[in-house]
Enzyme design. Structure first.
Site, mmCIF file in Angstrom:
data_model
loop_
_atom_site.group_PDB
_atom_site.id
_atom_site.type_symbol
_atom_site.label_atom_id
_atom_site.label_comp_id
_atom_site.label_asym_id
_atom_site.label_seq_id
_atom_site.Cartn_x
_atom_site.Cartn_y
_atom_site.Cartn_z
ATOM 1 C CG ASP A 230 23.856 -19.522 -47.758
ATOM 2 O OD1 ASP A 230 23.702 -19.599 -48.980
ATOM 3 O OD2 ASP A 230 22.923 -19.529 -46.952
ATOM 4 C CD GLU B 85 20.133 -15.699 -50.777
ATOM 5 O OE1 GLU B 85 19.023 -15.578 -50.235
ATOM 6 O OE2 GLU B 85 20.620 -16.787 -51.094
ATOM 7 C CG ASP C 159 20.350 -18.744 -53.760
ATOM 8 O OD1 ASP C 159 21.130 -18.848 -52.788
ATOM 9 O OD2 ASP C 159 19.114 -18.685 -53.632
ATOM 10 C CB ILE D 100 22.894 -22.756 -50.019
ATOM 11 C CG1 ILE D 100 24.273 -23.406 -49.936
ATOM 12 C CG2 ILE D 100 21.848 -23.777 -49.566
ATOM 13 C CD1 ILE D 100 24.579 -24.023 -48.590
ATOM 14 C CG ASP D 101 17.153 -21.745 -54.338
ATOM 15 O OD1 ASP D 101 16.548 -21.091 -53.467
ATOM 16 O OD2 ASP D 101 16.604 -22.202 -55.349
ATOM 17 C CB THR E 71 19.291 -21.869 -46.212
ATOM 18 O OG1 THR E 71 19.802 -20.986 -47.202
ATOM 19 C CG2 THR E 71 20.289 -21.998 -45.091
ATOM 20 C CG HIS F 242 8.886 -19.999 -49.342
ATOM 21 N ND1 HIS F 242 8.961 -18.964 -48.438
ATOM 22 C CD2 HIS F 242 10.086 -20.637 -49.289
ATOM 23 C CE1 HIS F 242 10.148 -18.975 -47.872
ATOM 24 N NE2 HIS F 242 10.852 -19.968 -48.366
ATOM 25 C CB SER G 146 16.274 -25.612 -53.589
ATOM 26 O OG SER G 146 16.334 -26.852 -54.268
ATOM 27 C CE LYS H 4 10.001 -25.124 -55.463
ATOM 28 N NZ LYS H 4 10.974 -25.110 -54.348
ATOM 29 N NE ARG I 277 8.416 -18.792 -54.058
ATOM 30 C CZ ARG I 277 9.460 -19.024 -53.274
ATOM 31 N NH1 ARG I 277 10.040 -20.200 -53.302
ATOM 32 N NH2 ARG I 277 9.927 -18.089 -52.478
ATOM 33 C CG ASP J 199 15.483 -17.226 -54.686
ATOM 34 O OD1 ASP J 199 16.475 -17.867 -54.310
ATOM 35 O OD2 ASP J 199 14.932 -16.359 -53.983
#
Length: 329
Positions: free
Chosen positions: A46, A69, A123, A125-126, A128, A216, A240, A243, A257, A272
């Protein structure tokens, strides 16, 4: 063609960060993590990926603001010196002049403020947890001007080139520039070959499915909405902004989402979604919040005027919004 230089520099930064993350993942030690305030794990990748991307962007665009981030405050604590030294050692593979001080400075180049003119959002690392599971994660870079994503790049090192044909290997780079379509290349080819991608073909029923987050969201409501909208194939579950990639290239028809019942007031972060939204829109899709309102990227780091995310083909987007109105009435 617009944003030629920005596009090339963002691609270079994403490729460098992806290579960094692959190295770290291959040599990862599980104890090399810190804890964020929200308790999500943060790896050395990250911090290092943010350092590399910010350093690359700022070298070429010295006046541009970067909204990332991460920040380096935790790394500067004495007890985290061993971790910082590892980040620096990995970073030196890509930028030999890196040292502990410079790495922290590069990370903190990403502490800029959102504005209504021009800024990059990142980001490093979207996803993690996907990274730690050796599953899906993305390096996400977007240029925002006047509140609108203009350039978006997603590097997804673990994403299959074809989700339904694993033999084709993993590692994808997605690129979009406003008004110029969406592109994808394999990260494993000797020469980067970006090719146009498009939304799902409605004649392929197995790909008329949703891409959902593993953890999520409101999965019970999402299941009802997906069925009501007419998508009957089993959903893809992945972490992440990958998608967005699978929707843009037609491996799925929808990314949905919705706010979790346990966090009804949660709002998404701009980093994100900005790059992924542009990618799907340039592939011919539509993106909004759960009320059908356009996603806003210039009001704050948090998308405080939006709730939930609906990303799909125009036809299924309307069906999902209608279904949400029915269930939420």
């Amino acid at each position: 063609m617009a944003y030629i230089k920005e596009k090339q520099v963002a691609i270079e930064a994403a490729l460098k960060a992806a290579a960094f993350c692959i190295d770290v993942q291959n040599e990862l030690i599980a104890t090399d993590t810190l804890e964020k305030g929200d308790k999500s794990p943060v790896t050395i990748a990250d911090f290092g990926a943010q350092a590399l991307v910010c350093q690359h962007l700022r070298t070429v665009f010295p006046n541009d603001i970067i909204v990332g981030e991460e920040n380096a405050s935790s790394l500067q604590l004495p007890e985290n010196l061993p971790l910082l030294e590892k980040i620096t050692a990995f970073t030196q593979r890509f930028v030999p002049e890196a040292n502990n001080e410079r790495v922290c400075e590069w990370i903190d180049l990403g502490n800029g403020e959102v504005n209504k003119e021009r800024f990059w959002t990142l980001d490093p690392i979207d996803g993690t947890k996907g990274f730690l599971r050796r599953e899906q994660y993305a390096i996400a870079i977007a240029l925002i001007e006047n509140g609108d994503p203009k350039v978006g790049v997603l590097a997804c090192p673990m994403l299959p080139v074809d989700y339904d044909d694993p033999k084709r290997g993993v590692g994808c780079l997605f690129v979009a520039v406003r008004g110029e379509g969406a592109l994808m290349a394999s990260l494993n080819s000797h020469r980067l070959q970006l090719k146009p991608i498009h939304l799902v073909d409605g004649r392929d029923p197995k790909r008329l499915r949703c891409a959902e987050s593993i953890e999520h969201g409101d999965h019970e409501l999402q299941k009802k909405v997906i069925k009501e909208a007419g998508l009957h194939a089993d959903s893809l579950k992945l972490d992440s902004q990958a998608k967005y990639g699978v929707v843009a290239r037609g491996d799925a028809a929808l990314y949905l989402r919705l706010p979790s019942p346990t966090q009804p007031d949660y709002r998404e972060k701009i980093w994100d979604h900005a790059a992924g939204v542009l990618l799907v829109e340039e592939a011919g899709g539509k993106a909004s919040d759960m009320l059908g309102q356009r996603l806003q990227f210039a009001s704050d780091q948090t998308m405080k005027h939006n709730q939930g995310v609906v990303v799909s083909t125009p036809v299924y987007h309307r069906a999902v919004i209608d279904a949400l109105r029915y269930f939420l009435a």
